[in-house]
Design a protein around this motif. Structure first.
Motif, PDB file in Angstrom:
ATOM      1  N   LEU A  46      -2.062  -0.508  -9.005  1.00 54.91           N
ATOM      2  CA  LEU A  46      -1.144   0.587  -9.342  1.00 54.91           C
ATOM      3  C   LEU A  46      -0.547   1.218  -8.085  1.00 54.91           C
ATOM      4  CD1 LEU A  46      -3.078   2.250 -12.287  1.00 54.91           C
ATOM      5  CD2 LEU A  46      -0.940   0.958 -12.428  1.00 54.91           C
ATOM      6  N   ARG A  47      -1.355   1.384  -7.049  1.00 54.86           N
ATOM      7  CA  ARG A  47      -0.835   1.921  -5.780  1.00 54.86           C
ATOM      8  C   ARG A  47       0.232   1.008  -5.212  1.00 54.86           C
ATOM      9  NH1 ARG A  47      -6.129   3.520  -3.255  1.00 54.86           N
ATOM     10  NH2 ARG A  47      -6.030   1.444  -2.392  1.00 54.86           N
ATOM     11  N   HIS A  48      -0.006  -0.282  -5.256  1.00 58.11           N
ATOM     12  CA  HIS A  48       0.952  -1.258  -4.735  1.00 58.11           C
ATOM     13  C   HIS A  48       2.267  -1.190  -5.521  1.00 58.11           C
ATOM     14  CE1 HIS A  48       2.251  -4.916  -2.735  1.00 58.11           C
ATOM     15  NE2 HIS A  48       2.652  -5.355  -3.907  1.00 58.11           N
ATOM     16  N   ILE A  49       2.186  -1.065  -6.823  1.00 61.51           N
ATOM     17  CA  ILE A  49       3.388  -0.983  -7.643  1.00 61.51           C
ATOM     18  C   ILE A  49       4.147   0.314  -7.367  1.00 61.51           C
ATOM     19  CG2 ILE A  49       4.220  -0.785 -10.020  1.00 61.51           C
ATOM     20  CD1 ILE A  49       1.804  -2.622 -10.789  1.00 61.51           C
ATOM     21  N   MET A  50       3.444   1.423  -7.203  1.00 60.74           N
ATOM     22  CA  MET A  50       4.102   2.721  -7.005  1.00 60.74           C
ATOM     23  C   MET A  50       4.859   2.815  -5.686  1.00 60.74           C
ATOM     24  SD  MET A  50       4.295   4.813  -9.425  1.00 60.74           S
ATOM     25  CE  MET A  50       4.840   6.257  -8.546  1.00 60.74           C
ATOM     26  N   ARG A  51       4.539   1.992  -4.723  1.00 59.39           N
ATOM     27  CA  ARG A  51       5.260   2.089  -3.445  1.00 59.39           C
ATOM     28  C   ARG A  51       6.732   1.707  -3.602  1.00 59.39           C
ATOM     29  NH1 ARG A  51       3.886  -3.120   0.292  1.00 59.39           N
ATOM     30  NH2 ARG A  51       4.684  -4.582  -1.222  1.00 59.39           N
TER      31      ARG A  51
ATOM     32  N   GLY B  78       8.731  15.876  -1.404  1.00 59.01           N
ATOM     33  CA  GLY B  78       8.497  14.448  -1.542  1.00 59.01           C
ATOM     34  C   GLY B  78       7.595  14.131  -2.716  1.00 59.01           C
ATOM     35  N   LEU B  79       7.374  12.869  -2.909  1.00 62.99           N
ATOM     36  CA  LEU B  79       6.586  12.370  -4.030  1.00 62.99           C
ATOM     37  C   LEU B  79       5.103  12.351  -3.675  1.00 62.99           C
ATOM     38  CD1 LEU B  79       6.500  10.876  -6.820  1.00 62.99           C
ATOM     39  CD2 LEU B  79       6.677   8.764  -5.506  1.00 62.99           C
TER      40      LEU B  79
ATOM     41  N   MET C 222       0.836  -1.179   0.000  1.00 64.83           N
ATOM     42  CA  MET C 222       0.000   0.000   0.000  1.00 64.83           C
ATOM     43  C   MET C 222       0.881   1.242   0.000  1.00 64.83           C
ATOM     44  SD  MET C 222      -3.024   1.107  -0.059  1.00 64.83           S
ATOM     45  CE  MET C 222      -4.436   0.444   0.717  1.00 64.83           C
ATOM     46  N   LEU C 223       0.462   2.253  -0.690  1.00 68.27           N
ATOM     47  CA  LEU C 223       1.173   3.519  -0.763  1.00 68.27           C
ATOM     48  C   LEU C 223       0.883   4.322   0.499  1.00 68.27           C
ATOM     49  CD1 LEU C 223       2.866   5.120  -2.871  1.00 68.27           C
ATOM     50  CD2 LEU C 223       0.752   6.185  -3.570  1.00 68.27           C
ATOM     51  N   PRO C 224       1.919   4.785   1.217  1.00 68.38           N
ATOM     52  CA  PRO C 224       1.684   5.553   2.440  1.00 68.38           C
ATOM     53  C   PRO C 224       0.835   6.801   2.181  1.00 68.38           C
ATOM     54  CG  PRO C 224       3.992   4.951   2.249  1.00 68.38           C
ATOM     55  CD  PRO C 224       3.333   4.578   0.956  1.00 68.38           C
ATOM     56  N   ALA C 225       0.009   7.165   3.140  1.00 65.35           N
ATOM     57  CA  ALA C 225      -0.916   8.285   2.994  1.00 65.35           C
ATOM     58  C   ALA C 225      -0.197   9.593   2.674  1.00 65.35           C
ATOM     59  CB  ALA C 225      -1.754   8.439   4.259  1.00 65.35           C
ATOM     60  N   ALA C 226       1.005   9.767   3.190  1.00 60.55           N
ATOM     61  CA  ALA C 226       1.757  11.007   2.947  1.00 60.55           C
ATOM     62  C   ALA C 226       2.124  11.184   1.477  1.00 60.55           C
ATOM     63  CB  ALA C 226       3.025  11.010   3.795  1.00 60.55           C
ATOM     64  N   HIS C 227       2.076  10.118   0.698  1.00 55.94           N
ATOM     65  CA  HIS C 227       2.449  10.171  -0.712  1.00 55.94           C
ATOM     66  C   HIS C 227       1.247  10.155  -1.646  1.00 55.94           C
ATOM     67  CE1 HIS C 227       6.717   9.795   0.079  1.00 55.94           C
ATOM     68  NE2 HIS C 227       6.414   8.853   0.961  1.00 55.94           N
ATOM     69  N   ARG C 228       0.038  10.198  -1.108  1.00 58.84           N
ATOM     70  CA  ARG C 228      -1.155  10.170  -1.950  1.00 58.84           C
ATOM     71  C   ARG C 228      -1.614  11.579  -2.280  1.00 58.84           C
ATOM     72  NH1 ARG C 228      -4.585   6.053   1.425  1.00 58.84           N
ATOM     73  NH2 ARG C 228      -2.916   4.575   1.772  1.00 58.84           N
TER      74      ARG C 228
END
Length: 112
Positions: free
Chosen positions: A65-70, A41-42, A1-7
């Protein structure tokens, strides 16, 4: 999962990346990238329209896609918007991962 700070959540961020950034596309998605402020940051946002499929399919594509972007959180300060195309619904996770890496390399965000 992509961390909330990067969404990415703000509509203005989505617009800025989509209208003013670099663009790369393939059969699975279109990537828009704009450089952010240093140290910010990203930020990554996802757009998956109804053309991709019903709600279940759209959410599945977004989660994959979120999983891959992490794996790409080390990308320098940027705003990235990934707009899924209908082909992403039938693509495997490995195909999406390879296509994303290819496009990020083409944009100069990661090294081959």
């Amino acid at each position: 999962m992509l961390p909330a700070a990067h969404r990415m959540r703000a509509a203005a961020d989505f617009r800025a990346a989509s209208r003013h950034g670099l663009r790369a596309a393939n059969r699975y998605f279109v990537i828009h990238v704009v450089e952010g402020e240093p140290g910010a940051g990203l930020l990554v946002g996802f757009t998956v329209s109804k053309k991709v499929g019903n709600a279940v399919v759209r959410n599945q594509v977004r989660r994959r896609l979120r999983h891959i972007m992490r794996d790409y959180l080390e990308i320098p300060a940027s705003k990235v918007v990934i707009r899924a195309r209908p082909g992403s619904a039938t693509a495997s996770s490995q195909e999406l991962r390879e296509a994303l890496h290819t496009e990020l390399t083409r944009l100069g965000m990661v090294h081959a």
